[in-house]
Design an enzyme around this catalytic site. Structure first.
Site, short mmCIF file in Angstrom:
data_model
loop_
_atom_site.label_atom_id
_atom_site.label_comp_id
_atom_site.label_asym_id
_atom_site.label_seq_id
_atom_site.Cartn_x
_atom_site.Cartn_y
_atom_site.Cartn_z
N CYS A 153 32.04 6.99 32.01
CA CYS A 153 33.03 6.33 31.15
C CYS A 153 32.90 4.82 31.27
CB CYS A 153 34.43 6.74 31.58
SG CYS A 153 34.67 8.50 31.65
N ARG A 180 26.03 3.85 28.37
CA ARG A 180 26.32 4.67 29.56
C ARG A 180 26.49 6.14 29.21
NH1 ARG A 180 29.11 0.79 33.17
NH2 ARG A 180 30.61 2.32 33.87
N TRP A 234 33.17 9.92 28.95
CA TRP A 234 32.16 10.98 29.17
C TRP A 234 32.93 12.11 29.82
CZ3 TRP A 234 29.49 13.09 33.59
CH2 TRP A 234 28.41 13.89 33.23
N ASN A 268 38.29 5.54 34.70
CA ASN A 268 36.91 5.90 34.92
C ASN A 268 36.88 6.62 36.27
OD1 ASN A 268 34.25 5.93 34.52
ND2 ASN A 268 33.86 3.79 34.95
N GLY A 269 36.24 7.80 36.36
CA GLY A 269 36.16 8.51 37.64
C GLY A 269 36.91 9.82 37.56
N GLU A 272 9.03 15.05 37.31
CA GLU A 272 9.61 13.90 36.60
C GLU A 272 9.21 13.94 35.12
OE1 GLU A 272 11.76 11.74 36.67
OE2 GLU A 272 11.09 10.11 35.36
N LYS A 293 11.80 14.00 32.00
CA LYS A 293 11.76 13.03 30.91
C LYS A 293 11.73 13.75 29.56
CE LYS A 293 12.75 9.69 32.33
NZ LYS A 293 13.09 10.09 33.63
N GLU A 329 15.06 15.82 28.83
CA GLU A 329 16.34 15.11 28.71
C GLU A 329 16.41 14.26 27.44
OE1 GLU A 329 17.43 12.13 31.57
OE2 GLU A 329 15.37 11.60 31.95
N HIS A 353 1.17 32.31 40.04
CA HIS A 353 2.21 33.13 40.67
C HIS A 353 3.41 33.37 39.75
CE1 HIS A 353 0.10 33.04 44.48
NE2 HIS A 353 -0.07 31.74 44.31
N LYS A 372 24.40 7.60 31.82
CA LYS A 372 23.46 6.76 32.56
C LYS A 372 23.74 6.82 34.05
CE LYS A 372 20.11 3.99 33.25
NZ LYS A 372 18.76 4.61 33.22
C1 AGP Z 1 16.78 10.18 34.89
O1 AGP Z 1 16.00 9.99 33.72
C2 AGP Z 1 18.13 10.78 34.60
N1 AGP Z 1 18.86 9.98 33.71
C3 AGP Z 1 18.89 11.18 35.85
O2 AGP Z 1 18.19 12.23 36.45
C4 AGP Z 1 19.08 10.08 36.93
O3 AGP Z 1 17.85 9.78 37.54
C5 AGP Z 1 20.03 10.62 38.02
O4 AGP Z 1 21.27 10.89 37.42
C6 AGP Z 1 20.22 9.66 39.20
O5 AGP Z 1 20.80 8.46 38.74
P1 AGP Z 1 20.80 7.19 39.74
O6 AGP Z 1 19.38 6.82 40.00
O7 AGP Z 1 21.57 6.14 39.01
O8 AGP Z 1 21.50 7.63 41.01
#
Ligand code: AGP
Length: 605
Positions: free
Chosen positions: A2, A27, A74, A98-99, A478, A482, A485, A501, A600
């Site tokens: 948020c 965000r 969010w 927020n939180g 990774e 990418k 997501e 396997h 984010k």
């Molecule tokens: C990465 O592309 C994602 N957006 C997500 O996995 C992110 O890396 C993860 O939420 C950790 O975030 P941070 O590095 O801000 O702790």
């Protein structure tokens, strides 16, 4: 995550609030709103969807006044809809938050038993209801606010405005960032400096428990006992106007920034002329350390996976690695020779922060590798290693990942040398590898047009497999993250050796298999994996050593990566994966910088 905005000015603030909310929208969010205190009323407008929906709503149903709060939500508690959007206004008070209020259910039950009717499904509404009750019972706003926050448990940043107080804002924070700026004829509160950097060049961050009161042009800061306190202000960088500098998305801008930001990060940690690592400046005692625990989430976790292989292989230090959300429920065998290292771009990820606090409760020395040095994780660390990636706006982490690796590589070399596990010439050779990384990244970025063609070929796929071995296994994970997501194509990363396997059952002519095969000790084994895929009609995309006679029959498409060092491979080979995900997503027309359901920084557990 948020986003919170509060503005008090000598002019109507509704448009400024909306513009600042737009700068918070990177965000990730699913609804937006604002409220304004004016002429003994609180006027509120909120709506599901993007800030542009709110803007259109305001064009048709405008509200104006000199003091207001805004929010991008969010969803955590309660689905993403208009009723659950913030602000939450109850008679005499309006709140943005927020939180998470962890004890909201108990508090809500008590109030419902006393006849209070709740309007929304959110935890935030409990704050508004509690403050409102205090006000009805005759308390002034600051006392009502303070009495309420003493009842709350959880991590939060809160700002409230009050009916009948057309110039008053009160805010606080615990675990979630909140800052303020005194600008020309204006006071701004926000969750992050980026969103208000058009208005000024310095901000002041509240510390946990601080309460800020703004009234007309006056600002006062208080501790939990309402004693007046001061906090230092900090310079912030200007936001370039749209921030995109001509790119279509923040993500591609940040992918292309990597040569620069990597140079910045490496030049901070390496003394290129003397081929030395500059970590002496942190008089942090590593001498007793013989084990490292690493914990993080998502992409940061994959950076930790790469670092594990480096720490063990180059510095001969045992590493235990765990996903932050699992970390504190496991027996980690902490001792005084163990160092706990946390990696986080935002520095606000709740799972990682909780893991850090668990380690701290067990008397661990805490090192954090972060991009946001004012973040909660940084503030609770004994040593903070900044990654110098600059603001990363795209929800999908790219430059932060490679800068995390560059920073971790510097720490690995520093400890390897300190523990005399590498000699001067080995150190020089490894530093040499790091020195060339920015130019090698620049070279790999030149493959973008080839990668666009591959993206075109695979963008209609329903799933994809990424395969790696050794230091490229984390990259396979990774690369899959990418792609999934931002393009919403289901993708999984596997160890190449695991193909036979189980995953090989998925292989058919429609399935893209991205193989990460640099010219390393696993190359021959990766070749046989590619043959296994080819013989079942799979579509092979090779990222690595493409020049090889044995490949010509496999009709594969490839991105030729010539480098074959220890520290440079994971950084260099992540670039084609970032570009592939980006161009596939672009062809699929997804919301690349703010993918659906993602934030984010995930500040909830
Ligand atoms: C990465 O592309 C994602 N957006 C997500 O996995 C992110 O890396 C993860 O939420 C950790 O975030 P941070 O590095 O801000 O702790």
């Amino acid at each position: 995550m948020c986003g919170i905005i509060g503005i008090s000015a000598k002019k109507n603030v509704s448009n400024d609030i909306v513009q600042c909310l737009k700068h918070l929208s990177y965000r990730g969010y699913d609804s937006a709103g604002l409220s304004i205190a004016k002429d003994n009323e609180i006027l509120e407008r909120k709506i599901q969807g993007k800030v542009t929906n709110l803007e259109n709503f305001l064009n048709n149903y405008p509200i104006s006044g000199n003091c207001g709060i805004g929010h991008t939500r969010w969803a955590t508690h309660g689905e993403p809809n208009t009723i659950n959007a913030h602000p939450h206004t109850i008679s005499n008070v309006s709140v943005v938050h927020n939180g998470i209020i962890e004890n909201y259910h108990d508090l809500k039950t008590i109030l419902e038993k006393s006849g209070v009717n709740f309007i929304s499904d959110t935890d935030t509404e409990i704050i508004s209801q509690l403050i409102n009750i205090e006000l009805i019972n005759g308390k002034k706003p600051l006392e009502a606010f303070k009495n309420t926050i003493t009842k709350l448990k959880g991590a939060y940043a809160i700002v409230a405005i009050f009916r009948g107080y057309d110039d008053l804002m009160i805010g606080t924070k615990l675990g979630s960032p909140l800052l303020y700026m005194k600008a020309k004829n204006m006071i701004l509160l926000s969750s992050d400096a980026y969103s208000i950097s058009d208005y000024g060049s310095s901000v002041t961050y509240l510390e946990d428990g601080d309460i800020i009161v703004t009234e007309k042009s006056k600002i006062s800061l208080h501790d939990h006992s309402l004693k007046t306190i001061q906090r230092p202000s900090k310079k912030i960088k200007k936001r370039d106007k749209d921030g995109l500098n001509g790119y279509d998305h923040f993500m591609i801008k940040e992918i292309k920034e990597q040569p620069d930001v990597l140079s910045h990060a490496l030049s901070y940690y390496l003394n290129f002329s003397k081929y030395k690592i500059n970590l002496e400046k942190y008089n942090f005692d590593f001498t007793k350390i013989n084990r490292i625990i690493i914990s993080a989430c998502g992409t940061a976790y994959f950076a930790g996976m790469v670092a594990k292989s480096w720490f063990e292989d180059i510095a001969n230090i045992k590493v235990d690695l765990d996903i932050a959300s699992e970390f504190r429920y496991k027996k980690m065998f902490f001792d005084n020779k163990t160092l706990s290292l946390f990696i986080s771009q935002s520095g606000e990820t709740a799972d990682t922060l909780a893991a850090l606090r668990h380690a701290k409760e067990n008397d661990q020395k805490i090192v954090s590798v972060v991009n946001t040095v004012e973040s909660s994780i940084a503030k609770e660390s004994d040593l903070v290693l900044p990654i110098f990636a600059g603001q990363e706006i795209g929800v999908a982490s790219t430059k932060a990942f490679t800068c995390q690796l560059a920073t971790l590589a510097s720490l690995v070399l520093f400890l390897a040398k300190k523990k005399r596990h590498i000699n001067a010439s080995q150190e020089k050779a490894l530093i040499e590898e790091l020195v060339h990384i920015p130019s090698q990244v620049l070279d790999v970025l030149k493959y973008e047009n080839d990668i666009k063609k591959i993206a075109k070929d695979i963008h209609k796929s329903s799933s994809a497999i990424f395969m790696g071995r050794g230091a490229t296994l984390p990259l396979a994970l990774e690369g899959a993250l990418k792609l999934k997501e931002i393009s919403y194509i289901h993708a999984e990363g596997i160890a190449s050796g695991e193909l036979k396997h189980g995953a090989i059952a998925l292989v058919d002519k429609k399935l893209p298999v991205i193989v990460l095969a640099p010219d390393d000790i696993f190359y021959v084994k990766n070749l046989s994996n590619m043959n296994e895929v080819y013989s079942r009609g799979g579509k092979i995309i090779l990222v690595g050593k493409v020049q090889n006679d044995q490949l010509k029959d496999l009709k594969l498409t490839g991105i030729n990566i010539e480098v074959n060092g220890k520290l440079n491979i994971p950084i260099i080979m992540s670039i084609p994966l970032q570009l592939l995900a980006y161009h596939v997503a672009k062809l699929r027309g997804t919301d690349i910088d703010q993918p659906r359901n993602l934030a984010k920084a995930v500040t909830v557990e």
